[in-house]
Scaffold this active site. Structure first.
Site, PDB file in Angstrom:
ATOM      1  N   LYS A 187       3.013   2.421 -11.964  1.00  0.00           N
ATOM      2  CA  LYS A 187       2.376   1.525 -10.505  1.00  0.00           C
ATOM      3  C   LYS A 187       1.379   2.112  -9.759  1.00  0.00           C
ATOM      4  O   LYS A 187       0.562   1.429  -9.642  1.00  0.00           O
ATOM      5  CB  LYS A 187       3.821   1.754  -9.677  1.00  0.00           C
ATOM      6  CG  LYS A 187       3.464   1.222  -8.194  1.00  0.00           C
ATOM      7  CD  LYS A 187       4.698   1.488  -7.225  1.00  0.00           C
ATOM      8  CE  LYS A 187       4.943   2.868  -6.838  1.00  0.00           C
ATOM      9  NZ  LYS A 187       3.843   3.575  -6.326  1.00  0.00           N
ATOM     10  N   THR A 188       1.082   3.229  -9.683  1.00  0.00           N
ATOM     11  CA  THR A 188      -0.069   4.062  -9.125  1.00  0.00           C
ATOM     12  C   THR A 188      -1.147   3.474  -9.807  1.00  0.00           C
ATOM     13  O   THR A 188      -2.290   3.297  -9.305  1.00  0.00           O
ATOM     14  CB  THR A 188       0.183   5.440  -8.951  1.00  0.00           C
ATOM     15  OG1 THR A 188       1.400   5.750  -8.220  1.00  0.00           O
ATOM     16  CG2 THR A 188      -1.070   5.979  -8.143  1.00  0.00           C
ATOM     17  N   ASP A 199       1.635  -0.322  -0.763  1.00  0.00           N
ATOM     18  CA  ASP A 199       2.295   0.158  -1.716  1.00  0.00           C
ATOM     19  C   ASP A 199       3.875   0.448  -1.118  1.00  0.00           C
ATOM     20  O   ASP A 199       4.029   0.421   0.001  1.00  0.00           O
ATOM     21  CB  ASP A 199       1.524   1.832  -1.964  1.00  0.00           C
ATOM     22  CG  ASP A 199       2.433   2.377  -3.199  1.00  0.00           C
ATOM     23  OD1 ASP A 199       2.795   1.724  -3.988  1.00  0.00           O
ATOM     24  OD2 ASP A 199       1.944   3.697  -3.247  1.00  0.00           O
TER      25      ASP A 199
END
Length: 755
Positions: free
Chosen positions: A33-34, A225
């Site tokens: 994800k990051t 996020d």
């Protein structure tokens, strides 16, 4: 194509390069994800978007810092101009520039939680309210919750439901405190953390000088996020920037509905589940490849989350070809559970060469750490509590322990200092300084310095009352066992009243910690197992208990650089990963929590929390439960967690432990909502049989058949020692660890027959 794009898999690359219009990235655990988030920003900059036109909102400063560092590694110094930060930091920056439009100074103060609580205390005092009815934590929690849902003090005051609830809670003046709190903050030119969001929404909603359009033009691309953790107010602000006429609609959200576990903090899962309703042209990308865990762990996660109906469908997978199956630990008590896990940690460190920091124990509530801390210390396994402090270092635990120390030894000056004015009884700092001054000058204990002619009548009366309290506890300590004395101290000291009046999240946690402490003392007085690190002639007094705790807690916690394993709540584990994970206390009414049993939505969140916990494991996943544990001073026999049976048997190393666990009946399983299936019954009863009667320990001899309430029937193999110190080794056939050494005077055994 930029070189960094070659580091992405196909779905990741599509999510990164789709830069126009609304995009939703559903990122499973360990799916990169990051990397997607940071590479997307890097791609925008490479595509010609000025860095200062990119807004990236995170939930932690650490995440924002890591994001900028990663972007910088790809695009260089340009990353410094990206607007990346937490919701609060970004919006406070905007508010500084636009404060005049809200009639605030540009230099407005920001109150932290302690500032807010101090202000609430002062308001309660000025209003002449009973402070015990309006604890600052609880009041601040209500005000914060209201602000997070866009409820101003005026709206709160006009809402019959809120007023009625406050009246039922014996806090009828909350609405007035909220009003005064808001006005006092405004008068002081100050905002609290919730105001940073509320005032930003107000700024954009009122739109003086077309300010919202200014920021719509300023930010051509907005990224959020951990979107599943946003609350109503946070999403409302994001929509003002990106949804309505004049907005660029270039909004990218990244998150995972299956990891939405913060409803208690105000997170609204519907924000991500219903996101398409606000942006019908949405493009969705699912990151389902997991780079963290082995196949059995991944399969277990899919098995579990499939039981939640209201979710965005996905199925995580991995390219890992092999891995260990999941091990289940079934224990007879929470103490045995902790002892066995401590032993397994030693074994795993030796077998797999894990560092301590690569192993974690995850539990549902922080109060559960006590038994694990005690067993880890006995095994000399260095550990630390992640995001918190050791059980016996928690304030409320130390406070009650100080009362118990004074009950045994009124001359204990350190304990005296700690509780002389806790709970508050009007004995101020000046009075305490005078008392301690007499202590130093005359060389006497603080206990003897309480009576002095220099104190006025009021102060003398307060000191005398405190001294009488301790004297009474001291007298009772000679008569009562440790548990009864601890309960008495908890009530008579005022701690029970003080803690029970605070129903905030923090307040509930403090109450759970005290309950765990009392349960530990209860177990101490009722334990019938031979405890090897206490003397054979142990008694059940508070003095002996304090001695045993002192020996356990004499542990080196100062070496921060030492390799330590981690203990933490399942909530705190989100975003972390470990080679080996132990998820403990998997019993109905504990995990899942008893508070979720009547709410399908809450049960779904409990299941998501379990999903988060098990996906922290990279190589070894260990799940444990106990047949019994002390809860609120009573031995409870909980059923194994339904979550255990939601995992297919093929993924367990020892499936018979799960499949063999019996509930009361198939019917009861349906009534309670617990798992069902074919299982063999176990002879460990959940309550003593009607004909159970404790036999005289002196009559028990080698070879006899005996019955124990928890362990079932067994045979006495040998007896060591004499008289009151006789210790029997008994083989219990239906126990996981059949051979047990038990001190007979505490054993509570029934002789079945003589062989």
């Amino acid at each position: 194509m930029n070189d960094f794009l070659s580091q992405l898999n196909d779905v990741q690359r599509k999510a990164v390069t789709q830069t126009d219009g609304p995009v939703m990235v559903i990122a499973g655990p360990g799916s990169g994800k990051t990397r997607v988030l940071t590479y997307r920003i890097a791609h925008l900059i490479h595509s010609g978007i000025p860095p200062h036109k990119v807004l990236a909102l995170t939930f932690t400063n650490k995440a924002a810092r890591e994001m900028k560092e990663r972007i910088s590694s790809v695009v260089g110094d340009a990353a410094r101009n990206v607007w990346a930060g937490t919701f609060h930091s970004i919006f406070s920056r905007i508010l500084r520039m636009e404060a005049d439009k809200l009639d605030y100074p540009t230099t407005f103060s920001i109150y932290d939680s302690e500032d807010s609580k101090t202000l609430i205390k002062d308001i309660v005092k000025n209003m002449g309210l009973e402070k015990s009815n309006y604890p600052p934590n609880a009041i601040l929690s209500r005000i914060s919750n209201a602000k997070s849902n866009l409820i101003t003090w005026k709206a709160y005051s006009n809402n019959p439901e809120f007023i009625s609830r406050d009246q039922l809670d014996k806090k009828p003046m909350v609405y007035k405190i909220y009003e005064q709190y808001t006005k006092r903050c405004k008068k002081a030119g100050a905002m609290d953390f919730d105001d940073l969001l509320l005032m930003t929404f107000r700024l954009f909603y009122e739109n003086k000088d077309n300010v919202v359009q200014k920021y719509r033009e300023k930010f051509s691309h907005v990224l959020v996020d951990e979107f599943q953790d946003t609350n109503f107010l946070q999403y409302a602000i994001v929509k003002r920037l990106t949804k309505y006429a004049g907005s660029p609609r270039n909004l990218c959200i990244v998150g995972d509905d299956a990891q939405s576990i913060y409803a208690f903090r105000g997170a609204t899962i519907s924000n991500i589940l219903d996101f398409r309703k606000d942006f019908p042209e949405l493009k969705t990308y699912k990151l389902e490849q997991n780079y963290r865990s082995t196949p059995h762990i991944i399969a277990a996660a899919n098995n579990v989350i499939a039981h939640n109906k209201n979710q965005i469908q996905k199925k995580i997978w991995t390219n890992h070809l092999s891995g260990s199956k999941i091990q289940v630990i079934k224990a007879l008590s929470d103490t045995e559970e902790a002892r066995r896990i401590a032993g397994m940690i030693v074994e795993q460190r030796n077998r797999f060469h894990y560092a301590n920091s690569e192993i974690a124990i995850l539990y549902r509530t922080n109060a559960q750490s006590r038994v694990f801390e005690e067993q880890l210390r006995r095994q000399n396994i260095p550990y630390k509590i992640y995001g918190g402090m050791s059980f016996y270092q928690r304030k409320e635990v130390k406070d009650l322990m100080a009362y118990l120390r004074l009950a045994v030894n009124p001359l204990d000056d350190e304990a005296f200092r700690r509780v002389i004015n806790y709970p508050r009884r009007g004995i101020g700092k000046t009075t305490l300084e005078k008392v301690m001054d007499r202590v130093h000058k005359k060389g006497i204990p603080a206990w003897e310095a309480l009576e002095s002619p220099e104190f006025n009548a009021r102060t003398s009366g307060l000191l005398k009352k405190f001294k009488q309290l301790i004297a009474n506890l001291n007298a009772e300590s000679a008569k009562l066992n440790a548990y009864d004395l601890a309960n008495l101290a908890y009530k008579k000291s005022g701690m029970l009243s003080e803690l029970s009046s605070d129903n905030s999240i923090e307040g509930m946690s403090r109450q759970e910690n005290i309950s765990a402490l009392l349960d530990g003392i209860k177990e101490f007085i009722e334990s019938d197992e031979f405890i090897t690190d206490l003397p054979d002639n142990q008694d059940k007094s508070i003095s002996t208990y304090l001695q045993s705790v002192a020996l356990i807690t004499d542990f080196d916690e100062d070496k921060d650089d030492e390799d330590r394993m981690l203990l933490m709540s399942a909530h705190a584990s989100k975003g972390l990963e470990f080679k080996s994970v132990f998820v403990v206390g998997l019993e109905e009414n504990l995990f899942p929590s008893f508070m979720a049993k009547d709410s399908p939505a809450s049960m779904d969140e409990e299941r998501r929390l379990f999903y988060v916990a098990i996906t922290r494991a990279m190589e070894q996943l260990n799940l444990s439960f106990s047949n019994s544990r002390y809860q609120y001073g009573t031995m409870r026999f909980n059923e194994p967690s339904r979550f255990l049976a939601e995992i297919d048997a093929e993924h367990y190393l020892n499936p018979e432990v799960v499949l063999g666990e019996s509930l009361q009946s198939q019917t009861q399983s349906k009534v309670t909502g617990s798992f069902t299936g074919k299982r063999k019954t176990t002879s460990v009863p959940s309550a003593p049989p009607a004909d159970f009667k404790v036999s005289n320990p002196a009559e028990i001899t080698e070879g006899m058949k005996v019955r124990h309430i928890r362990f079932g029937e067994g045979k006495v193999q040998s007896i060591e020692g004499k008289n009151q110190n006789r210790v029997a080794t008994i083989h219990f056939e239906d126990s996981d660890s059949p051979s047990k050494r038990i001190m007979l005077k505490y054993a509570k055994l029934q002789i079945v027959n003589e062989s």
